[in-house]
Design a protein around this motif. Sequence first.
Motif: not given
Ligand SMILES: CC(C)(COP(=O)(O)OP(=O)(O)OC[C@H]1O[C@@H](n2cnc3c(N)ncnc32)[C@H](O)[C@@H]1OP(=O)(O)O)[C@@H](O)C(=O)NCCC(=O)NCCS
Length: 191
Positions: A53, A100, A145
């Motif tokens: 990954n 993940g 997820f």
């Molecule tokens: C949780 C997640 C899916 C949210 O994505 P999104 O819906 O596009 O959300 P946004 O980027 O618009 O963020 C919304 C709010 O949550 C907060 N936020 C997003 N992800 C966060 C996280 N992981 N930890 C803490 N805060 C988080 C942002 O800072 C934002 O805060 P605000 O409203 O005060 O500005 C994404 O941020 C994430 O963590 N993805 C996981 C990626 C990953 O691990 N992939 C797998 C790899 S193997």
Amino acid sequence: MNSNWFKLVMKMTKVEYGKNLLLKGGTDRLQQGRCQVEDWGENVTIKSSFLSNLVGLYSRTIIVTRAPGAEIEIGDNVGISGATIYARKKITIGDNTCIGGNCKILDNDFHPIEAEARNKLLRDENGGDSDLVPSREIKIGKSCFIGCNSIILKGTVLGDGCVVGAGAVVAGKFEDNCVIAGNPARVIKRL
Ligand SMILES: CC(C)(COP(=O)(O)OP(=O)(O)OC[C@H]1O[C@@H](n2cnc3c(N)ncnc32)[C@H](O)[C@@H]1OP(=O)(O)O)[C@@H](O)C(=O)NCCC(=O)NCCS
């Protein structure tokens, strides 16, 4: 070691797994004590080698049933990357859920929180089997997820369709379709 070797070991240790199990890199599985049950569905993919990954895995996937009666159930089409899944009670992962990179799913604390009990178990060579270790079942719903480097703690229940943000520390119960993030993880939006 190739995946056929691991499948053979799993058959010998009575892990039930469905068709099309894909193991990328050596997965570590450990069953300690008696009466553990592992039941894996169809089309499960488990990644363990560093670049299997491209998020970069810090360790192989580790799957442990610890203590008598511990159970792990993994649904169909589940993907797991370099995670640790460690059950003393029961961990259930629903169909179509993605775990993940480097995620930890721990249904127990490994040690009692009271110093006296903790110290007693440290001296007891069978201490790992003790009921004194706080443990509560974890249920992860279907089509969730789970972001990389998150930690799912004992007693957590995630409804279907939940998303866990990268690096979240999760404890508690969450309804279907919640996006949760942070430490401690809180609902940041609903889908
Ligand atoms: C949780 C997640 C899916 C949210 O994505 P999104 O819906 O596009 O959300 P946004 O980027 O618009 O963020 C919304 C709010 O949550 C907060 N936020 C997003 N992800 C966060 C996280 N992981 N930890 C803490 N805060 C988080 C942002 O800072 C934002 O805060 P605000 O409203 O005060 O500005 C994404 O941020 C994430 O963590 N993805 C996981 C990626 C990953 O691990 N992939 C797998 C790899 S193997």
